[in-house]
Design a protein around this motif. Structure first.
Motif, PDB file in Angstrom:
ATOM      1  N   GLU A 325       0.874  -1.181   0.000  1.00 43.09           N
ATOM      2  CA  GLU A 325       0.000   0.000   0.000  1.00 43.09           C
ATOM      3  C   GLU A 325       0.910   1.230   0.000  1.00 43.09           C
ATOM      4  N   LEU A 326       0.610   2.150  -0.897  1.00 47.49           N
ATOM      5  CA  LEU A 326       1.432   3.358  -1.046  1.00 47.49           C
ATOM      6  C   LEU A 326       1.296   4.296   0.157  1.00 47.49           C
ATOM      7  N   MET A 327       0.119   4.301   0.760  1.00 49.44           N
ATOM      8  CA  MET A 327      -0.145   5.225   1.865  1.00 49.44           C
ATOM      9  C   MET A 327       0.419   4.651   3.173  1.00 49.44           C
ATOM     10  N   PRO A 328       0.665   5.519   4.156  1.00 44.34           N
ATOM     11  CA  PRO A 328       1.147   5.000   5.450  1.00 44.34           C
ATOM     12  C   PRO A 328       0.068   4.191   6.163  1.00 44.34           C
ATOM     13  N   MET A 329       0.470   3.402   7.148  1.00 45.76           N
ATOM     14  CA  MET A 329      -0.514   2.587   7.881  1.00 45.76           C
ATOM     15  C   MET A 329      -1.470   3.503   8.648  1.00 45.76           C
ATOM     16  N   PRO A 330      -2.782   3.330   8.439  1.00 41.01           N
ATOM     17  CA  PRO A 330      -3.732   4.188   9.172  1.00 41.01           C
ATOM     18  C   PRO A 330      -3.780   3.804  10.651  1.00 41.01           C
ATOM     19  N   PRO A 331      -4.366   4.669  11.491  1.00 42.34           N
ATOM     20  CA  PRO A 331      -4.480   4.308  12.915  1.00 42.34           C
ATOM     21  C   PRO A 331      -5.400   3.098  13.096  1.00 42.34           C
ATOM     22  N   GLU A 332      -5.103   2.280  14.125  1.00 39.97           N
ATOM     23  CA  GLU A 332      -5.947   1.091  14.339  1.00 39.97           C
ATOM     24  C   GLU A 332      -7.333   1.485  14.819  1.00 39.97           C
ATOM     25  N   GLN A 333      -7.413   2.557  15.570  1.00 39.31           N
ATOM     26  CA  GLN A 333      -8.703   2.997  16.117  1.00 39.31           C
ATOM     27  C   GLN A 333      -8.950   4.447  15.702  1.00 39.31           C
ATOM     28  N   GLU A 334     -10.130   4.742  15.223  1.00 36.14           N
ATOM     29  CA  GLU A 334     -10.433   6.124  14.851  1.00 36.14           C
ATOM     30  C   GLU A 334     -10.754   6.960  16.088  1.00 36.14           C
ATOM     31  N   ASP A 335     -10.666   8.278  15.943  1.00 37.23           N
ATOM     32  CA  ASP A 335     -11.102   9.171  17.007  1.00 37.23           C
ATOM     33  C   ASP A 335     -12.592   9.444  16.743  1.00 37.23           C
ATOM     34  N   LYS A 336     -13.445   8.713  17.472  1.00 37.70           N
ATOM     35  CA  LYS A 336     -14.878   8.766  17.161  1.00 37.70           C
ATOM     36  C   LYS A 336     -15.452  10.171  17.326  1.00 37.70           C
ATOM     37  N   ALA A 337     -14.888  10.930  18.268  1.00 34.81           N
ATOM     38  CA  ALA A 337     -15.402  12.284  18.481  1.00 34.81           C
ATOM     39  C   ALA A 337     -15.218  13.124  17.217  1.00 34.81           C
ATOM     40  N   ILE A 363       5.049   2.074   0.670  1.00 40.13           N
ATOM     41  CA  ILE A 363       6.056   1.427  -0.171  1.00 40.13           C
ATOM     42  C   ILE A 363       5.667   1.625  -1.640  1.00 40.13           C
ATOM     43  N   ALA A 364       6.650   1.914  -2.473  1.00 37.25           N
ATOM     44  CA  ALA A 364       6.388   2.106  -3.910  1.00 37.25           C
ATOM     45  C   ALA A 364       7.260   1.152  -4.718  1.00 37.25           C
ATOM     46  N   THR A 365       6.747   0.748  -5.873  1.00 39.86           N
ATOM     47  CA  THR A 365       7.491  -0.165  -6.748  1.00 39.86           C
ATOM     48  C   THR A 365       8.168   0.657  -7.834  1.00 39.86           C
ATOM     49  N   LEU A 378      10.899  -7.503  -7.284  1.00 40.31           N
ATOM     50  CA  LEU A 378      10.457  -6.107  -7.393  1.00 40.31           C
ATOM     51  C   LEU A 378      11.498  -5.221  -6.731  1.00 40.31           C
ATOM     52  N   LYS A 379      11.841  -4.112  -7.383  1.00 39.25           N
ATOM     53  CA  LYS A 379      12.686  -3.117  -6.720  1.00 39.25           C
ATOM     54  C   LYS A 379      11.750  -2.099  -6.095  1.00 39.25           C
ATOM     55  N   THR A 380      11.899  -1.899  -4.801  1.00 38.45           N
ATOM     56  CA  THR A 380      10.965  -1.021  -4.096  1.00 38.45           C
ATOM     57  C   THR A 380      11.702   0.079  -3.346  1.00 38.45           C
ATOM     58  N   VAL A 381      10.939   1.047  -2.906  1.00 38.83           N
ATOM     59  CA  VAL A 381      11.495   2.109  -2.077  1.00 38.83           C
ATOM     60  C   VAL A 381      10.408   2.526  -1.077  1.00 38.83           C
ATOM     61  N   ARG A 382      10.840   2.889   0.119  1.00 38.24           N
ATOM     62  CA  ARG A 382       9.878   3.409   1.109  1.00 38.24           C
ATOM     63  C   ARG A 382       9.551   4.860   0.759  1.00 38.24           C
ATOM     64  N   VAL A 383       8.329   5.253   1.078  1.00 36.70           N
ATOM     65  CA  VAL A 383       7.955   6.635   0.798  1.00 36.70           C
ATOM     66  C   VAL A 383       7.396   7.290   2.060  1.00 36.70           C
ATOM     67  N   GLU A 384       7.478   8.608   2.109  1.00 36.52           N
ATOM     68  CA  GLU A 384       6.838   9.323   3.216  1.00 36.52           C
ATOM     69  C   GLU A 384       6.000  10.449   2.627  1.00 36.52           C
ATOM     70  N   TRP A 385       4.978  10.812   3.395  1.00 36.67           N
ATOM     71  CA  TRP A 385       4.025  11.817   2.904  1.00 36.67           C
ATOM     72  C   TRP A 385       4.150  13.061   3.758  1.00 36.67           C
ATOM     73  N   LYS A 386       4.399  14.204   3.084  1.00 33.30           N
ATOM     74  CA  LYS A 386       4.452  15.477   3.821  1.00 33.30           C
ATOM     75  C   LYS A 386       3.579  16.486   3.091  1.00 33.30           C
ATOM     76  N   ASN A 387       2.639  17.072   3.804  1.00 30.65           N
ATOM     77  CA  ASN A 387       1.702  18.053   3.213  1.00 30.65           C
ATOM     78  C   ASN A 387       1.039  17.499   1.963  1.00 30.65           C
ATOM     79  N   GLY A 388       0.655  16.227   2.025  1.00 31.51           N
ATOM     80  CA  GLY A 388      -0.048  15.605   0.906  1.00 31.51           C
ATOM     81  C   GLY A 388       0.865  15.219  -0.253  1.00 31.51           C
ATOM     82  N   LYS A 389       2.168  15.436  -0.103  1.00 35.93           N
ATOM     83  CA  LYS A 389       3.084  15.094  -1.197  1.00 35.93           C
ATOM     84  C   LYS A 389       3.943  13.901  -0.805  1.00 35.93           C
ATOM     85  N   MET A 390       4.176  13.037  -1.788  1.00 40.76           N
ATOM     86  CA  MET A 390       4.943  11.821  -1.521  1.00 40.76           C
ATOM     87  C   MET A 390       6.412  12.041  -1.866  1.00 40.76           C
TER      88      MET A 390
END
Ligand SMILES: Cc1cc2nc3c(=O)[nH]c(=O)nc-3n(C[C@H](O)[C@H](O)[C@H](O)COP(=O)(O)OP(=O)(O)OC[C@H]3O[C@@H](n4cnc5c(N)ncnc54)[C@H](O)[C@@H]3O)c2cc1C
Ligand code: SF4
Length: 489
Positions: A325-337, A363-365, A378-390
């Protein structure tokens, strides 16, 4: 309301699953639905709150508090009537809907929500078992002819509504069986296909004519979209023969990953892999099957389609299954409030993940590496997201072994030549352009051509397709009769 103090007395009861080691040995359904007593207890938990957020959280606006109450009172016969008043196919949604209604349940604010989907599942299955679901042919025929292109949940729901309004409905489907992605995308272990066959029989008895193996228009040169057509009908022929045409052809153009090595053998779209297993389950003979047995499988894409590839690969006996998955791992529990009553962003672990899968996030391929024309890594690279940009993380490159790569990154749009064949305008994302307004909704830029489901809204959910099919049917009915429709919106 069920039981006034029910929500304080009873816990949520989850549907059961057959054990992993047993269920991965076959492709059949493995969910153990609630029995009548368990469903009654779930119904008793409903608070019948003044403003039922579940009802607006449900895309077909199921009248949830009413059927919860009826199940609590053991009145299952009326419960299915209430369910059918908003949803043509509750046995589909009771199995595969992600249940946004439950995220919106008021009890979910500080407790576990009512098990709405499991109650829906129980009502629909009981109604079929008791023989309460029968054809409802119209009392009067209008003599108006409607063509529905595509037999997924949007086309099926629209066809059933239009036939019940007395119109002569013909459904054109390029594949050899009815059901769209319910038939050839969603694996049997999530929904067996007998559920579709029963509805098809019901609809035939209501007057719907199904024409399978007929492609309307064209898919374009070299298309990899599932296509079993033996016959082609042009858009002009259809427009000449029918008083209205509803386009419900889905959004079948898969997103690709055009990195070096994409052409290697062993790199496939998910929708080249999943339909083959569905065909085999139906007893078809295939010349050669894409199989995962003994292979190191990497599934690229973290959604429903990816998860279905994971489940199918494990059933084939893959040596390992990894999902990217390209996006980071989401939180396990949402903030219901912050999120209630909306659909929360949180980590979702499907039954297929539980059967065995390494999940990699952010992770990106970069490249598919091959040997003698076959993918090997597969050749892969880790990615990070800052201000909506990868951005790629320097030094995080890795090479991962893979003999089968399944691309499950979603669907970009409908297949454009189909829209072009009808000469209709597309929206900015390439979908058929049509609004959902109460007046004039679902109409495309071409007279007497309507559009609904994934073909109009882009890739979505079965429950949204059913909603759009129902609403489009009403719009078509009003167009054909020139009068307000009796069909529900
Ligand atoms: C693998 C997978 C798993 C999914 N899992 C879930 C899930 O668990 N829950 C959920 O809610 N949703 C799920 N979805 C999404 C859901 O299946 C779709 O949103 C839904 O089926 C869309 O319905 P539809 O009727 O608009 O189109 P489709 O189901 O795509 O049906 C369109 C039909 O039109 C036919 N067609 C297209 N063009 C033509 C033509 N020119 N001539 C003749 N026929 C044509 C196609 O062959 C197809 O049968 C999943 C999707 C996939 C791919
Ligand atoms: S169709 Fe989906 S959202 Fe609506 S009640 Fe059923 S499970 Fe909930």
């Amino acid at each position: 309301m069920g039981k006034i103090t029910g929500f304080m007395e009873h816990e949520r009861i989850e549907e059961g699953y057959k054990p992993v080691d047993e269920r991965v040995r076959h492709h059949k359904e493995f969910v153990i639905g609630l029995d009548a007593q368990q469903a009654k207890v779930q119904g008793a938990r409903c608070m019948d709150c003044g403003t039922p957020f579940c009802n607006s959280g449900c895309p077909v606006n199921n009248i949830i508090p009413d059927f919860n109450d009826l199940v609590y009172r053991n009145d299952w016969r009326n419960a299915i009537t209430v369910l059918h008043s908003t949803n043509n196919f509750p046995e589909f949604t009771g199995r595969i809907c992600p249940a946004p209604c439950e995220a919106a349940c008021t009890l979910n604010v500080n407790d576990d929500p009512v098990g709405i989907k499991s109650i829906e599942h129980a009502i629909a299955d009981r109604a079929w078992a008791e023989g309460w679901i029968a054809p409802q042919p119209p009392k009067r025929r209008t003599g108006r002819k409607v063509a529905v292109v595509g037999s997924g949940p949007a086309g099926m729901a629209a066809a059933q509504q239009l036939a019940r309004a007395g119109h002569e409905v013909t459904v054109f489907e390029k594949n050899d069986r009815i059901g769209g992605l319910l038939r050839y995308g969603i694996p049997d272990f999530k929904m067996e296909k007998t559920h579709i066959d029963r509805r098809v029989a019901q609809m035939q008895a209501e007057g719907v004519v199904f024409r399978t193996g007929v492609l309307v228009g064209s898919l374009g040169e070299g298309s990899k979209v599932t296509n079993h057509a033996k016959e082609t009908v042009s858009a002009d022929e259809l427009l000449a023969q029918f008083d209205a045409v509803l386009l419900a052809g889905g959004a079948e153009a898969s997103r690709d990953l055009p990195v070096p090595g994409r052409e290697l053998d062993g790199v496939h779209f998910a929708m080249e892999f999943l339909p083959q297993q569905n065909k085999l389950n139906a007893g078809d003979k295939l010349k050669g099957q894409l199989r995962a047995d003994g292979k190191h499988v990497i599934v690229i894409g973290g959604g429903d389609t990816g998860s279905d590839c994971v489940g199918t690969s494990n059933r084939h006996g893959a040596a390992s299954v990894t999902q990217f998955e390209l996006m980071p791992m989401p939180p396990e529990q949402e903030d219901k409030a912050l999120t209630w009553p909306y659909w929360p962003y949180k980590l979702r672990t499907s039954s297929s993940h539980e059967e065995g899968c390494q999940r990699e996030f952010a992770i990106a391929t970069k490249e598919f590496v091959g040997d003698k024309g076959k993918v090997k890594a597969l050749k892969t690279v880790r990615v990070e997201w800052k201000n909506g940009k990868m951005a790629e993380v320097p030094g995080s490159e890795q090479v991962l072994q893979a003999d089968l790569v399944l691309l499950a990154m979603g669907f970009a749009s409908p297949v454009s030549p189909v829209l072009q064949a009808f000469g209709i305008e597309a929206d900015g994302r390439g979908n058929a352009k049509a609004s959902t307004e109460a007046v004039g909704g679902y109409r495309t830029s071409r007279d007497k051509v309507f559009a609904a489901g994934d073909m109009r809204r882009g890739q979505s959910l079965v429950v949204w397709a059913i909603r759009e099919g129902r609403q489009a049917a009403r719009a078509v009915d009003e167009f054909l009769t020139g009068a307000p429709s009796d069909l529900p919106r």
